[in-house]
Design an enzyme around this catalytic site. Structure first.
Site, PDB file in Angstrom:
ATOM      1  N   SER A 121       0.831  -1.207   0.000  1.00  0.00           N
ATOM      2  CA  SER A 121       0.000   0.000   0.000  1.00  0.00           C
ATOM      3  C   SER A 121       0.857   1.246   0.000  1.00  0.00           C
ATOM      4  O   SER A 121       1.959   1.259   0.572  1.00  0.00           O
ATOM      5  CB  SER A 121      -0.860  -0.012   1.261  1.00  0.00           C
ATOM      6  N   TYR A 145      -1.850   0.030  10.074  1.00  0.00           N
ATOM      7  CA  TYR A 145      -2.133  -0.620   8.791  1.00  0.00           C
ATOM      8  C   TYR A 145      -0.915  -0.516   7.872  1.00  0.00           C
ATOM      9  O   TYR A 145      -0.413  -1.522   7.349  1.00  0.00           O
ATOM     10  CB  TYR A 145      -3.362   0.035   8.118  1.00  0.00           C
ATOM     11  N   LYS A 149       1.958  -3.541   6.619  1.00  0.00           N
ATOM     12  CA  LYS A 149       2.342  -3.831   5.230  1.00  0.00           C
ATOM     13  C   LYS A 149       3.855  -3.636   5.040  1.00  0.00           C
ATOM     14  O   LYS A 149       4.514  -4.427   4.356  1.00  0.00           O
ATOM     15  CB  LYS A 149       1.577  -2.909   4.273  1.00  0.00           C
TER      16      LYS A 149
HETATM   17  N1  UFG Z   1     -12.773  11.393   2.503  1.00  0.00           N
HETATM   18  C1  UFG Z   1     -13.741  12.348   2.765  1.00  0.00           C
HETATM   19  N2  UFG Z   1     -14.980  11.917   3.062  1.00  0.00           N
HETATM   20  C2  UFG Z   1     -15.342  10.615   3.089  1.00  0.00           C
HETATM   21  C3  UFG Z   1     -14.361   9.633   2.813  1.00  0.00           C
HETATM   22  C4  UFG Z   1     -13.068  10.055   2.522  1.00  0.00           C
HETATM   23  O1  UFG Z   1     -13.459  13.548   2.765  1.00  0.00           O
HETATM   24  O2  UFG Z   1     -16.508  10.300   3.378  1.00  0.00           O
HETATM   25  C5  UFG Z   1     -11.411  11.836   2.151  1.00  0.00           C
HETATM   26  C6  UFG Z   1     -10.346  11.270   3.067  1.00  0.00           C
HETATM   27  O3  UFG Z   1     -10.208  12.042   4.232  1.00  0.00           O
HETATM   28  C7  UFG Z   1      -9.131  11.303   2.144  1.00  0.00           C
HETATM   29  C8  UFG Z   1      -9.721  11.046   0.759  1.00  0.00           C
HETATM   30  O4  UFG Z   1     -11.103  11.347   0.875  1.00  0.00           O
HETATM   31  O5  UFG Z   1      -8.571  12.570   2.170  1.00  0.00           O
HETATM   32  C9  UFG Z   1      -9.574   9.611   0.301  1.00  0.00           C
HETATM   33  O6  UFG Z   1     -10.033   8.788   1.353  1.00  0.00           O
HETATM   34  P1  UFG Z   1     -10.317   7.227   1.168  1.00  0.00           P
HETATM   35  O7  UFG Z   1     -10.854   6.736   2.485  1.00  0.00           O
HETATM   36  O8  UFG Z   1     -11.136   7.008  -0.047  1.00  0.00           O
HETATM   37  O9  UFG Z   1      -8.896   6.623   0.874  1.00  0.00           O
HETATM   38  P2  UFG Z   1      -7.533   6.780   1.718  1.00  0.00           P
HETATM   39  O10 UFG Z   1      -6.662   7.727   0.940  1.00  0.00           O
HETATM   40  O11 UFG Z   1      -7.746   7.085   3.139  1.00  0.00           O
HETATM   41  O12 UFG Z   1      -7.022   5.287   1.745  1.00  0.00           O
HETATM   42  C10 UFG Z   1      -6.350   4.697   0.703  1.00  0.00           C
HETATM   43  C11 UFG Z   1      -6.471   3.190   0.819  1.00  0.00           C
HETATM   44  C12 UFG Z   1      -5.804   2.705   2.050  1.00  0.00           C
HETATM   45  C13 UFG Z   1      -4.372   3.221   2.064  1.00  0.00           C
HETATM   46  C14 UFG Z   1      -4.355   4.720   1.930  1.00  0.00           C
HETATM   47  C15 UFG Z   1      -2.980   5.278   1.872  1.00  0.00           C
HETATM   48  O13 UFG Z   1      -7.833   2.827   0.841  1.00  0.00           O
HETATM   49  O14 UFG Z   1      -5.810   1.309   2.057  1.00  0.00           O
HETATM   50  O15 UFG Z   1      -5.011   5.077   0.745  1.00  0.00           O
HETATM   51  O16 UFG Z   1      -3.040   6.575   2.418  1.00  0.00           O
HETATM   52  F1  UFG Z   1      -3.806   2.921   3.240  1.00  0.00           F
END
Ligand code: UFG
Length: 336
Positions: A121, A145, A149
């Site tokens: 990841s 997490y 990894k």
């Molecule tokens: N976000 C919102 N509102 C929501 C959901 C997400 O504003 O309802 C924002 C989050 O704060 C983030 C962005 O949208 O800034 C993307 O969030 P996601 O949850 O879609 O994805 P992440 O970037 O948190 O997570 C992904 C992978 C993880 C990995 C991570 C690495 O799903 O497995 O990238 O940072 F660890």
């Protein structure tokens, strides 16, 4: 080597990404065995090969499966993936993601499996110093997490030095979208990912979409991510497998497009694709979110000849939207 004579064991092959890779492997003519405890995966998602319902923590079952199917390669997807949960319950992540990966590598060594493709990841980088982030950047995960990894990557590196064993570690950025034939996709009772939440808000299943943080050091104040379509990612797995089967050395690749979109841009695109002006509210930051995560992905393009097809954000969201309609039509949230 003829593909039909190669058996690939896919742990977590009933999950969102694993099932997409199982489909790609099956379509390409490989023999596939999925090993999945169905904790978040679904039997209907496994479109090719056999499904063994078991936990990777169960060494006896795992060894019996290696003994019976004699795979030439293992693709390891089975893992927990929810960052905030990993902060609350780190041992759940270290046990399933790290300890169980050790079990799996041990089984590979014991049964002479030399080829291993690992789902890593972008979370291993933590908050990168340079964007786009290169594979050589220091690993500095900021949550259990990502650490779980990164530890597996270390273990793989050491095992590849000590044993006749080679691996490709694929560091996923933000995997999104669904099968372009809308046969399989993500189904989660409590989705956390931005695009899925935006679409469920458009469907009226979530009251309003919260934007987590508007004061980040980015042009519009919201976090920037590199969204990669699940089928492009699946093709990267097939290329990684072929690379190992043809004798390639152990290597690590970023899997992203090198193109970032802010949360606000994703929300606007989701409104455009769905035609629904769904409610959006600004909320505080979510702990553990790096401001910007964008891949430098020239290495996988150069070494594996990976050519992504679906880098258009609108297309990614369209496939996810088609899938959300399928989830409702097929009532998939009630089926295991
Ligand atoms: N976000 C919102 N509102 C929501 C959901 C997400 O504003 O309802 C924002 C989050 O704060 C983030 C962005 O949208 O800034 C993307 O969030 P996601 O949850 O879609 O994805 P992440 O970037 O948190 O997570 C992904 C992978 C993880 C990995 C991570 C690495 O799903 O497995 O990238 O940072 F660890």
């Amino acid at each position: 080597m003829k593909r039909s004579s190669v058996t690939v064991l896919v742990t977590g092959g009933a999950g969102y990404i694993g099932s997409s890779v199982v489909k790609a492997l099956g379509e390409a003519g490989y023999q596939v065995v999925t090993y999945d405890n169905l904790s978040t995966g679904h039997e209907w998602a496994v479109l090719y090969g056999e499904l063994v319902v078991a936990d990777i923590g169960d060494k006896d079952r795992l060894h019996a499966v290696f003994e019976r199917y004699r795979p030439q390669a293992v693709m390891h997807f089975a893992a927990h993936i929810v960052v905030p949960e990993s902060v609350r319950n780190p041992l759940k992540y270290y046990r399933n993601n790290t300890v169980n990966a050790v079990n799996l590598v041990e089984a590979c060594l014991r049964f002479g499996v030399k080829n291993f493709v690992f789902s890593s990841s972008a979370a291993v980088y933590g908050i990168p110093q340079e964007i786009p982030v290169r594979e050589e950047a220091p690993l500095a995960p900021i949550n259990p997490y990502g650490q779980s990894k990164a530890m597996v990557e270390r273990i793989l590196t050491d095992c590849a030095k000590a044993h006749p064993f080679r691996y490709v570690s694929l560091r996923y950025f933000n995997v999104a979208g669904a099968d372009t034939q809308a046969k399989i996709g993500q189904v989660s009772p409590e989705p956390t990912h931005l695009i899925v939440r935006a679409l469920k808000t458009a469907m009226g299943q979530i009251d309003r979409l919260e934007i987590y943080g508007t004061d980040y050091p980015t042009p519009d104040g919201t976090c920037i991510r590199d969204y990669i379509h699940v089928e492009d990612l699946s093709r990267a797995h097939l290329l990684a497998l072929e690379y190992l089967l043809s004798g390639g050395e152990s290597v690590i690749f970023n899997c992203g497009y090198g193109q970032g979109y802010s949360v606000r841009e994703v929300v606007e695109k989701a409104k455009e694709v769905t035609g629904v002006d769904f409610p959006v509210v600004e909320a505080g930051r979510r702990p553990g979110d790096p401001p910007v995560l964008v891949a430098e992905s020239s290495k996988i393009r150069r070494m594996l000849g990976w050519k992504p097809r679906y880098h258009d954000l609108g297309f990614i969201i369209e496939t996810a939207w088609e899938w959300e309609k399928q989830v409702v039509a097929r009532r998939l949230w009630c089926i295991s």
